[in-house]
Design an enzyme around this catalytic site. Structure first.
Site, PDB file in Angstrom:
ATOM      1  N   GLY A  12       3.757  -4.655   2.827  1.00 48.59           N
ATOM      2  CA  GLY A  12       3.368  -4.457   4.228  1.00 48.59           C
ATOM      3  C   GLY A  12       4.426  -3.640   4.954  1.00 48.59           C
ATOM      4  O   GLY A  12       5.593  -3.995   4.942  1.00 48.59           O
ATOM      5  N   ARG A  22      16.377   6.575   7.323  1.00 50.65           N
ATOM      6  CA  ARG A  22      17.301   7.552   7.928  1.00 50.65           C
ATOM      7  C   ARG A  22      18.753   7.177   7.649  1.00 50.65           C
ATOM      8  O   ARG A  22      19.566   8.023   7.266  1.00 50.65           O
ATOM      9  CB  ARG A  22      17.047   7.622   9.440  1.00 50.65           C
ATOM     10  CG  ARG A  22      18.029   8.533  10.147  1.00 50.65           C
ATOM     11  CD  ARG A  22      17.638   8.772  11.600  1.00 50.65           C
ATOM     12  NE  ARG A  22      18.683   9.514  12.288  1.00 50.65           N
ATOM     13  CZ  ARG A  22      19.653   8.944  12.964  1.00 50.65           C
ATOM     14  NH1 ARG A  22      19.720   7.625  13.062  1.00 50.65           N
ATOM     15  NH2 ARG A  22      20.567   9.676  13.562  1.00 50.65           N
ATOM     16  N   ARG A  73       0.667  -1.797  -2.048  1.00 50.13           N
ATOM     17  CA  ARG A  73       0.867  -2.919  -2.974  1.00 50.13           C
ATOM     18  C   ARG A  73       0.313  -2.404  -4.311  1.00 50.13           C
ATOM     19  O   ARG A  73      -0.804  -1.883  -4.342  1.00 50.13           O
ATOM     20  CB  ARG A  73       0.113  -4.153  -2.512  1.00 50.13           C
ATOM     21  CG  ARG A  73       0.455  -4.562  -1.069  1.00 50.13           C
ATOM     22  CD  ARG A  73      -0.166  -5.885  -0.703  1.00 50.13           C
ATOM     23  NE  ARG A  73      -0.223  -6.075   0.744  1.00 50.13           N
ATOM     24  CZ  ARG A  73       0.791  -6.488   1.496  1.00 50.13           C
ATOM     25  NH1 ARG A  73       1.950  -6.767   0.934  1.00 50.13           N
ATOM     26  NH2 ARG A  73       0.657  -6.647   2.803  1.00 50.13           N
ATOM     27  N   GLY A 103       9.268  -6.590   1.151  1.00 52.98           N
ATOM     28  CA  GLY A 103       9.312  -8.050   1.262  1.00 52.98           C
ATOM     29  C   GLY A 103       9.476  -8.707  -0.097  1.00 52.98           C
ATOM     30  O   GLY A 103       9.847  -8.047  -1.081  1.00 52.98           O
ATOM     31  N   ASP A 104       9.159  -9.993  -0.164  1.00 50.99           N
ATOM     32  CA  ASP A 104       9.453 -10.729  -1.404  1.00 50.99           C
ATOM     33  C   ASP A 104       8.655 -10.205  -2.602  1.00 50.99           C
ATOM     34  O   ASP A 104       9.173 -10.150  -3.719  1.00 50.99           O
ATOM     35  CB  ASP A 104       9.268 -12.240  -1.202  1.00 50.99           C
ATOM     36  CG  ASP A 104       7.834 -12.617  -0.925  1.00 50.99           C
ATOM     37  OD1 ASP A 104       7.125 -11.816  -0.274  1.00 50.99           O
ATOM     38  OD2 ASP A 104       7.401 -13.699  -1.352  1.00 50.99           O
ATOM     39  N   GLY A 105       7.416  -9.778  -2.368  1.00 47.75           N
ATOM     40  CA  GLY A 105       6.618  -9.227  -3.474  1.00 47.75           C
ATOM     41  C   GLY A 105       7.285  -7.971  -4.033  1.00 47.75           C
ATOM     42  O   GLY A 105       7.321  -7.762  -5.254  1.00 47.75           O
ATOM     43  N   SER A 106       7.831  -7.169  -3.154  1.00 52.22           N
ATOM     44  CA  SER A 106       8.501  -5.934  -3.588  1.00 52.22           C
ATOM     45  C   SER A 106       9.778  -6.264  -4.347  1.00 52.22           C
ATOM     46  O   SER A 106      10.141  -5.574  -5.308  1.00 52.22           O
ATOM     47  CB  SER A 106       8.841  -5.072  -2.368  1.00 52.22           C
ATOM     48  OG  SER A 106       7.689  -4.900  -1.583  1.00 52.22           O
ATOM     49  N   THR A 127       9.942  -6.611   6.418  1.00 52.72           N
ATOM     50  CA  THR A 127       8.648  -7.285   6.590  1.00 52.72           C
ATOM     51  C   THR A 127       8.611  -7.927   7.967  1.00 52.72           C
ATOM     52  O   THR A 127       9.627  -8.442   8.437  1.00 52.72           O
ATOM     53  CB  THR A 127       8.400  -8.367   5.520  1.00 52.72           C
ATOM     54  OG1 THR A 127       7.288  -9.185   5.949  1.00 52.72           O
ATOM     55  CG2 THR A 127       9.579  -9.291   5.309  1.00 52.72           C
ATOM     56  N   ILE A 128       7.442  -7.919   8.566  1.00 52.59           N
ATOM     57  CA  ILE A 128       7.326  -8.559   9.883  1.00 52.59           C
ATOM     58  C   ILE A 128       7.356 -10.078   9.767  1.00 52.59           C
ATOM     59  O   ILE A 128       7.531 -10.774  10.757  1.00 52.59           O
ATOM     60  CB  ILE A 128       6.047  -8.134  10.636  1.00 52.59           C
ATOM     61  CG1 ILE A 128       4.789  -8.570   9.866  1.00 52.59           C
ATOM     62  CG2 ILE A 128       6.041  -6.649  10.914  1.00 52.59           C
ATOM     63  CD1 ILE A 128       3.509  -8.499  10.691  1.00 52.59           C
ATOM     64  N   ASP A 129       7.180 -10.617   8.550  1.00 52.98           N
ATOM     65  CA  ASP A 129       7.013 -12.069   8.403  1.00 52.98           C
ATOM     66  C   ASP A 129       8.318 -12.858   8.511  1.00 52.98           C
ATOM     67  O   ASP A 129       8.295 -14.068   8.743  1.00 52.98           O
ATOM     68  CB  ASP A 129       6.371 -12.391   7.040  1.00 52.98           C
ATOM     69  CG  ASP A 129       5.013 -11.738   6.868  1.00 52.98           C
ATOM     70  OD1 ASP A 129       4.360 -11.458   7.887  1.00 52.98           O
ATOM     71  OD2 ASP A 129       4.612 -11.495   5.722  1.00 52.98           O
ATOM     72  N   ASP A 131      10.125 -13.876   6.191  1.00 48.95           N
ATOM     73  CA  ASP A 131      10.040 -14.992   5.237  1.00 48.95           C
ATOM     74  C   ASP A 131      10.932 -14.788   4.015  1.00 48.95           C
ATOM     75  O   ASP A 131      10.603 -15.213   2.920  1.00 48.95           O
ATOM     76  CB  ASP A 131       8.571 -15.194   4.802  1.00 48.95           C
ATOM     77  CG  ASP A 131       7.980 -13.940   4.176  1.00 48.95           C
ATOM     78  OD1 ASP A 131       8.603 -12.856   4.262  1.00 48.95           O
ATOM     79  OD2 ASP A 131       6.887 -14.026   3.593  1.00 48.95           O
ATOM     80  N   ARG A 173       1.636 -14.351   7.136  1.00 48.38           N
ATOM     81  CA  ARG A 173       1.183 -14.753   5.796  1.00 48.38           C
ATOM     82  C   ARG A 173       1.211 -16.265   5.682  1.00 48.38           C
ATOM     83  O   ARG A 173       0.305 -16.918   6.161  1.00 48.38           O
ATOM     84  CB  ARG A 173       2.032 -14.093   4.700  1.00 48.38           C
ATOM     85  CG  ARG A 173       1.337 -14.117   3.349  1.00 48.38           C
ATOM     86  CD  ARG A 173       2.148 -13.445   2.284  1.00 48.38           C
ATOM     87  NE  ARG A 173       2.230 -12.015   2.439  1.00 48.38           N
ATOM     88  CZ  ARG A 173       1.313 -11.160   1.968  1.00 48.38           C
ATOM     89  NH1 ARG A 173       0.267 -11.610   1.320  1.00 48.38           N
ATOM     90  NH2 ARG A 173       1.424  -9.870   2.143  1.00 48.38           N
ATOM     91  N   GLU A 229      -2.024 -17.118  10.865  1.00 38.65           N
ATOM     92  CA  GLU A 229      -3.121 -16.734   9.960  1.00 38.65           C
ATOM     93  C   GLU A 229      -3.078 -17.575   8.678  1.00 38.65           C
ATOM     94  O   GLU A 229      -2.056 -18.189   8.360  1.00 38.65           O
ATOM     95  CB  GLU A 229      -3.000 -15.240   9.603  1.00 38.65           C
ATOM     96  CG  GLU A 229      -1.726 -14.905   8.842  1.00 38.65           C
ATOM     97  CD  GLU A 229      -1.676 -13.490   8.302  1.00 38.65           C
ATOM     98  OE1 GLU A 229      -2.672 -12.762   8.358  1.00 38.65           O
ATOM     99  OE2 GLU A 229      -0.600 -13.105   7.801  1.00 38.65           O
ATOM    100  N   HIS A 258      -3.207  -6.337  12.325  1.00 37.98           N
ATOM    101  CA  HIS A 258      -2.253  -5.285  11.939  1.00 37.98           C
ATOM    102  C   HIS A 258      -1.584  -4.584  13.111  1.00 37.98           C
ATOM    103  O   HIS A 258      -0.625  -3.837  12.902  1.00 37.98           O
ATOM    104  CB  HIS A 258      -2.946  -4.268  11.029  1.00 37.98           C
ATOM    105  CG  HIS A 258      -3.264  -4.844   9.683  1.00 37.98           C
ATOM    106  ND1 HIS A 258      -4.333  -5.690   9.483  1.00 37.98           N
ATOM    107  CD2 HIS A 258      -2.640  -4.733   8.485  1.00 37.98           C
ATOM    108  CE1 HIS A 258      -4.364  -6.064   8.213  1.00 37.98           C
ATOM    109  NE2 HIS A 258      -3.347  -5.505   7.589  1.00 37.98           N
ATOM    110  N   GLN A 260       0.342  -5.879  14.908  1.00 36.81           N
ATOM    111  CA  GLN A 260       1.728  -6.380  14.861  1.00 36.81           C
ATOM    112  C   GLN A 260       2.612  -5.600  13.894  1.00 36.81           C
ATOM    113  O   GLN A 260       3.824  -5.735  13.909  1.00 36.81           O
ATOM    114  CB  GLN A 260       1.731  -7.851  14.432  1.00 36.81           C
ATOM    115  CG  GLN A 260       1.115  -8.759  15.458  1.00 36.81           C
ATOM    116  CD  GLN A 260       0.624 -10.044  14.812  1.00 36.81           C
ATOM    117  OE1 GLN A 260       1.264 -11.078  14.915  1.00 36.81           O
ATOM    118  NE2 GLN A 260      -0.504  -9.965  14.125  1.00 36.81           N
TER     119      GLN A 260
END
Ligand code: F6P
Length: 332
Positions: A12, A22, A73, A103-106, A127-129, A131, A173, A229, A258, A260
């Site tokens: 995300g 940058r 993804r 994020g964590d998946g990455s 990530t915006i989460d 987490d 998430r 969510e 989205h 956000q």
């Protein structure tokens, strides 16, 4: 010694990713490293979709939302064949260091790649989460809170005018950071988040008793509930029906979604992105490997990648106490 560096943004997208790119590009140039950007996350690694980056290309980038490298993804990358192909492509381009902003998946993807590629891998939390363990905040999180707060402020105006109940669903998430801070800062009336969720029944009872107390004191009033969510069984529309049935009041759902993830990053995200990106650049060519650069108490920290996802990141106690005092006071 000069190195060949690659950077990509994955998962995300989050406001501040561009600022981070940058910082990395400018710091690399200063140190004499050359740098390429892979496009579309790990897909770019698989498809050899990349471009050389230099300072002229990151002009005016700090304030821009999204990511100039695009994101994705990538399911194919999760397989051994996918990661082997990516490793081959990295070797073909003579990359020494791969920097993954995501994020964590990455980060899990980066650890998977390390089974087949012996180059240096550095992660940056985007990530915006919020987490990700090991960092106080993630790039994009502050802007997403701001977007949620501004939206809820607007919802409040119309909710007040009609004395309606509104349910506002925010992202996250499976984490409640955005919901908690968005609800607190917008003075919402209730927040439903995974870390404090007990059951449907207790939550409904709680909302109804708070609402009737408010109405006894002040007559018909608006009431704003922030919902994380992926949490309410049956989703937001089911909760709307449940509340309408029990309150005999109009209940309106608003899914922020989205929105956000977009927009120009707020200063906190820009600064975090610039600091973390610049610090990561100082690690290029050192023995630091398979780590994330995060921030704790204002200072950069290096965290082993698997530690970033090993446990669910807890909400901070101070904000939870404030929440219990001011909003969901049943928990006090
Ligand atoms: O991880 C960031 C995030 O925006 C989550 O908050 C959300 O659940 C998810 O990504 C949405 O993913 P997608 O953009 O694939 O719908």
């Amino acid at each position: 010694m000069s190195k060949k560096v690659a950077v990509l943004t994955s998962g995300g997208d989050a406001p501040g990713m561009n600022a981070c790119i940058r910082a990395i590009v400018l710091a690399c140039e200063r140190e004499g490293h050359s740098i390429v950007g892979y496009k579309h996350g790990y897909n770019g690694l698989l498809n050899q979709e990349y471009q050389a980056l230099d300072s002229s290309m990151v002009h005016n980038l700090t304030q821009r939302g999204g990511t100039i490298l695009h994101s994705a993804r990538c399911e194919a990358f999760k397989t051994n064949d996918g990661a082997k192909k990516a490793a081959e492509n990295l070797r073909w381009l003579d990359i020494d260091t791969l920097i993954v902003i995501g994020g964590d998946g990455s980060f899990r993807g980066a650890a998977h790649l390390a089974k087949f590629w012996s180059g240096q891998i550095l992660g940056l939390p985007g990530t915006i989460d919020n987490d990700i363990n090991g960092t106080d905040a993630t790039i994009g999180y502050f802007t997403a809170i701001e977007t949620a707060v501004q939206s809820i402020d607007k919802v409040r105006d119309t909710a007040d005018a009609f004395e309606r109940i509104f349910l506002v669903e925010v992202m996250g998430r499976h984490a409640g950071f955005l919901a908690m801070n968005g609800a607190l800062a917008s003075a919402s009336d209730y927040v439903i988040l995974p870390e404090l969720f007990e059951s449907e029944e207790t939550t409904l009872q709680d909302i109804l008793s708070q609402l009737s107390e408010k109405r006894e004191q002040r007559g018909n009033v608006s009431y704003i509930i922030v919902l994380t969510e992926n949490l309410w069984p049956g989703g937001i529309n089911r909760l709307v029906s449940q509340l309408e049935a029990k309150t005999d009041t109009d209940v309106r759902p608003v899914i922020l979604g989205h929105v956000q993830r977009g927009g120009s990053p707020v200063s906190q995200d820009r600064l975090l992105a610039l600091k973390l990106g610049a610090h990561a650049a100082t690690l290029i060519g050192t023995s630091a490997n398979l780590i994330m650069v995060g921030e704790k108490n204002g200072n950069p920290v290096e965290v082993c990648l698997p530690d970033t996802w090993a446990e669910q990141k807890p909400l901070d106690n101070c904000t939870v106490s404030t929440l219990k005092m001011l909003i969901n006071n049943r928990y006090a």
